[in-house]
Design a protein around this motif. Structure first.
Motif, PDB file in Angstrom:
ATOM      1  N   MET A 117      59.560  33.487  36.004  1.00 18.90           N
ATOM      2  CA  MET A 117      59.990  34.796  35.497  1.00 18.90           C
ATOM      3  C   MET A 117      59.537  35.921  36.425  1.00 18.90           C
ATOM      4  O   MET A 117      58.880  36.877  36.027  1.00 18.90           O
ATOM      5  CB  MET A 117      59.472  34.999  34.074  1.00 18.90           C
ATOM      6  N   ASP A 118      59.892  35.798  37.678  1.00 19.35           N
ATOM      7  CA  ASP A 118      59.703  36.823  38.712  1.00 19.35           C
ATOM      8  C   ASP A 118      58.260  37.277  38.861  1.00 19.35           C
ATOM      9  O   ASP A 118      57.963  38.480  38.840  1.00 19.35           O
ATOM     10  CB  ASP A 118      60.604  38.029  38.454  1.00 19.35           C
ATOM     11  N   SER A 119      57.372  36.335  39.053  1.00 19.92           N
ATOM     12  CA  SER A 119      55.965  36.680  39.288  1.00 19.92           C
ATOM     13  C   SER A 119      55.795  37.275  40.686  1.00 19.92           C
ATOM     14  O   SER A 119      56.681  37.171  41.545  1.00 19.92           O
ATOM     15  CB  SER A 119      55.098  35.429  39.154  1.00 19.92           C
ATOM     16  N   ARG A 120      54.653  37.884  40.920  1.00 20.59           N
ATOM     17  CA  ARG A 120      54.370  38.434  42.240  1.00 20.59           C
ATOM     18  C   ARG A 120      54.432  37.342  43.303  1.00 20.59           C
ATOM     19  O   ARG A 120      54.830  37.592  44.442  1.00 20.59           O
ATOM     20  CB  ARG A 120      52.973  39.083  42.237  1.00 20.59           C
TER      21      ARG A 120
ATOM     22  N   SER B  62      54.089  44.262  39.573  1.00 18.47           N
ATOM     23  CA  SER B  62      53.874  43.570  38.300  1.00 18.47           C
ATOM     24  C   SER B  62      52.921  44.407  37.454  1.00 18.47           C
ATOM     25  O   SER B  62      51.834  44.768  37.910  1.00 18.47           O
ATOM     26  CB  SER B  62      53.285  42.178  38.536  1.00 18.47           C
TER      27      SER B  62
ATOM     28  N   TYR C 296      65.685  34.272  41.772  1.00 19.47           N
ATOM     29  CA  TYR C 296      64.675  35.314  41.947  1.00 19.47           C
ATOM     30  C   TYR C 296      64.152  35.339  43.390  1.00 19.47           C
ATOM     31  O   TYR C 296      64.018  36.409  44.002  1.00 19.47           O
ATOM     32  CB  TYR C 296      63.510  35.091  40.988  1.00 19.47           C
TER      33      TYR C 296
ATOM     34  N   VAL D  58      58.325  39.786  30.346  1.00 20.08           N
ATOM     35  CA  VAL D  58      57.831  38.419  30.180  1.00 20.08           C
ATOM     36  C   VAL D  58      57.004  38.271  28.903  1.00 20.08           C
ATOM     37  O   VAL D  58      56.050  39.019  28.673  1.00 20.08           O
ATOM     38  CB  VAL D  58      56.977  38.000  31.396  1.00 20.08           C
TER      39      VAL D  58
ATOM     40  N   ALA E  43      58.199  39.470  43.357  1.00 18.84           N
ATOM     41  CA  ALA E  43      58.324  40.735  42.631  1.00 18.84           C
ATOM     42  C   ALA E  43      57.603  41.829  43.408  1.00 18.84           C
ATOM     43  O   ALA E  43      56.504  41.624  43.927  1.00 18.84           O
ATOM     44  CB  ALA E  43      57.737  40.602  41.230  1.00 18.84           C
TER      45      ALA E  43
ATOM     46  N   THR F 210      62.029  42.416  34.750  1.00 21.53           N
ATOM     47  CA  THR F 210      61.823  41.178  34.014  1.00 21.53           C
ATOM     48  C   THR F 210      60.692  41.373  33.014  1.00 21.53           C
ATOM     49  O   THR F 210      59.554  41.647  33.409  1.00 21.53           O
ATOM     50  CB  THR F 210      61.477  40.022  34.980  1.00 21.53           C
TER      51      THR F 210
ATOM     52  N   ARG G  48      62.436  44.725  42.389  1.00 18.68           N
ATOM     53  CA  ARG G  48      62.106  43.785  41.314  1.00 18.68           C
ATOM     54  C   ARG G  48      60.760  44.153  40.697  1.00 18.68           C
ATOM     55  O   ARG G  48      59.756  44.229  41.404  1.00 18.68           O
ATOM     56  CB  ARG G  48      62.061  42.354  41.866  1.00 18.68           C
TER      57      ARG G  48
ATOM     58  N   TYR H 133      55.874  31.224  33.758  1.00 23.29           N
ATOM     59  CA  TYR H 133      55.359  32.502  34.269  1.00 23.29           C
ATOM     60  C   TYR H 133      55.769  32.694  35.722  1.00 23.29           C
ATOM     61  O   TYR H 133      56.207  33.774  36.132  1.00 23.29           O
ATOM     62  CB  TYR H 133      53.835  32.549  34.144  1.00 23.29           C
TER      63      TYR H 133
ATOM     64  N   GLN I 280      58.136  43.253  37.416  1.00 28.49           N
ATOM     65  CA  GLN I 280      57.776  42.357  36.318  1.00 28.49           C
ATOM     66  C   GLN I 280      56.891  43.108  35.327  1.00 28.49           C
ATOM     67  O   GLN I 280      55.988  43.851  35.715  1.00 28.49           O
ATOM     68  CB  GLN I 280      57.019  41.141  36.857  1.00 28.49           C
TER      69      GLN I 280
END
Length: 536
Positions: free
Chosen positions: A431-434, A441, A408, A381, A438, A379, A415, A428, A417
């Motif tokens: 969109m697949d944040s920790r 990242s 997600y 971002v 995820a 992803t 995954r 944020y 980021q």
């Protein structure tokens, strides 16, 4: 029983001279039937198909599959209906060709409507052939491709035709996430047939010959008074760019089927396999020097996200899906170090890369597909937030944005980021944040992760000071700089463990390749349940 000499007289000798002509005549009859199957019982029907700018079903199969690999199933099947004229003609195949073959040596199953026979309409025998080939594809664990060119349910067969569609729908759902299902619309696809296509993973259409809708122009005119053509109502560009039903629109069938073959190179045959890796001469440690100057440091300046994606993937090549719909987010399949990956990225050139209703739905569906078929997710971002506006709120941006968040959170594939510039607010997180799972990242220097942009944040935090300032503009700029320096700088999130590392943009490809290689054997254990309740 053991044969002794006295028993041998009971066994009649085989008379080759008597048997051979009969067998030969049977073989000749089968060969004539095969000729009729390939050319069509009525050669004029093929001529009409070509005159309409369309290939015949067998020509399409030849283009799609490896040479001489097609094996047909039930080619001699006929309908058993009677009345309303059906008893006068009972052509073989009953208007649908089913079977299996290979694409680049890998097995696929398919069915294709033969518009030359009953307009490709679906009757009882026709449906049973499709049911059988769908079941075979699932049991073997191979992709299923439908070449759709039919006039819908066969009116003369009544409710049995409708039941046939029901069997197809049930199998579409049962095998969803089990084997890849791909629909290629190469003619009319109306009513029930359209729902089957919508239940599959990918839909391809061809301009000028493909139309898909639930109710046709005549019905719409009768009910609403609106006048519209077949192409305006459900043509390829309408579904590729307006409704989002089609993933691609093509100028001709050859290009469409060639791209379908290419799509299959990214996909596993079923959900129990990892996607196929492919050899690449593009070194994973290739330095991405071009990325250093690609992304402007000013968060309001646009750039083309496709250029960034091309720089980090193998051979600068990727396969974008829904490229004409919800273009503020990019969804693409690619390879990094030979490993297939799904890439979801904000597109700053469209709506500044904000997430809206369509973009959320587009990305959520793609994430769910990749997760079902073990395709790792990357992803990228650069998102200022969700698109503001009354229309978005009233049409359910909360509900639709939650679809992407759910997709997600549910995904168990690797995954990663990558934050390249800005990541603000709820967008944020989505969109697949920790925080939502995820595995890793990474962020570039200069990125900003914050509740909102520095200028907007300064207006809220320092509103009293700004109200009494002698020079509000200078004070606002100073306040924004202070916010950026203390809370939105590149290392703030890294210091708190929400970003694993701040990396040099030039090392992005190598960083991602090493992470993907490490995560390839990832195994996630999910809570036991029947299923979750997804936002609809």
């Amino acid at each position: 029983m053991t044969l002794t000499p006295e028993h041998t007289h009971r066994i009649a000798p085989v008379d080759d001279r008597a048997a051979t002509p009969d067998m030969r005549s049977l073989i000749d009859r089968r060969q004539r039937l095969q000729h009729d199957l390939e050319t069509g019982a009525d050669p004029r029907a093929a001529t009409r198909q070509h005159a309409g700018g369309k290939l015949t079903v067998r020509e399409r199969i030849d283009l799609l599959l490896d040479q001489d690999s097609f094996v047909e199933v039930e080619p001699l099947r006929r309908h058993r209906a009677s009345g309303f004229g059906l008893d006068k003609t009972r052509p073989h195949t009953d208007g649908v060709v089913t079977g299996w073959g290979t694409v680049d040596g890998r097995t696929v199953f398919l069915y294709g409507h033969d518009f030359r026979i009953f307009g490709g309409s679906l009757g009882e025998a026709h449906a049973e052939k499709i049911h059988k080939i769908m079941d075979m594809a699932a049991s073997v664990g191979a992709p299923l491709i439908s070449l759709c060119d039919g006039a819908g349910a066969r009116i003369q067969e009544g409710v049995t035709a409708l039941a046939g569609y029901g069997g197809i729908f049930r199998r579409n759902v049962d095998y969803s996430g089990v084997i890849p299902q791909i629909s290629v619309i190469l003619g009319p696809c109306a009513g029930g047939a359209a729902y089957s296509a919508a239940l599959t993973d990918f839909v391809f259409m061809v301009r000028g010959i493909s139309q898909m809708y639930v109710t046709g122009p005549d019905v719409i005119t009768a009910v609403t008074g609106e006048r519209i053509t077949h192409e305006q109502l459900g043509g390829a560009d309408v579904h590729a760019g307006t409704s989002g039903v089609a993933h691609h629109a093509y100028d001709d069938e050859q290009q469409c089927l060639e791209d379908l073959r290419h799509l299959l190179t990214y996909l596993p045959s079923n959900n129990r396999e990892l996607p196929p890796q492919r050899p690449t001469r593009d070194p994973v440690h290739r330095v991405n020097t071009a990325l250093v100057d690609l992304v402007p440091t000013d968060p309001s300046h646009p750039y083309d996200m496709r250029t960034l994606i091309a720089e980090i993937v193998d051979d600068h090549a990727f396969f974008e899906l829904n490229e004409a719909w919800a273009t503020n987010v990019v969804c693409a399949l690619a390879h990094i170090g030979g490993q297939p990956v799904g890439i979801i990225a904000n597109q700053p050139t469209v709506l500044a890369g904000t997430l809206d209703i369509d973009a959320s739905q587009k990305a959520a569906r793609f994430v769910t597909f990749c997760d079902a078929f073990n395709i790792a997710l990357i992803t990228v971002v650069d998102v200022p937030g969700f698109l503001p506006g009354v229309v978005q709120e009233h049409n359910g941006i909360i509900r639709h944005g939650a679809k992407l968040l759910y997709a997600y959170c549910e995904a168990s594939v690797p995954r990663i980021q990558l934050i390249v510039r800005k990541a603000y607010g709820g967008a944020y997180i989505v969109m697949d944040s920790r925080a939502v799972g995820a595995d890793l990242s990474f962020a570039w220097p200069g990125n900003e992760i914050a509740v909102m942009g520095a200028e907007a944040a300064a207006n809220v935090i320092f509103r009293r000071e700004l109200a009494t300032a002698e020079d509000p503009d200078a004070s606002r700029a100073h306040s924004a700089a202070r916010y950026r320096e203390e809370l939105a700088h590149p290392y703030y999130a890294a210091e708190r463990g929400l970003v694993d590392d701040v990396i040099d943009p030039a090392s992005t490809r190598h960083t991602l390749a090493r992470a993907l290689n490490m995560l390839r054997s990832k195994h996630a254990t999910l809570p036991e349940r029947k299923h979750g309740i997804r936002p609809m």
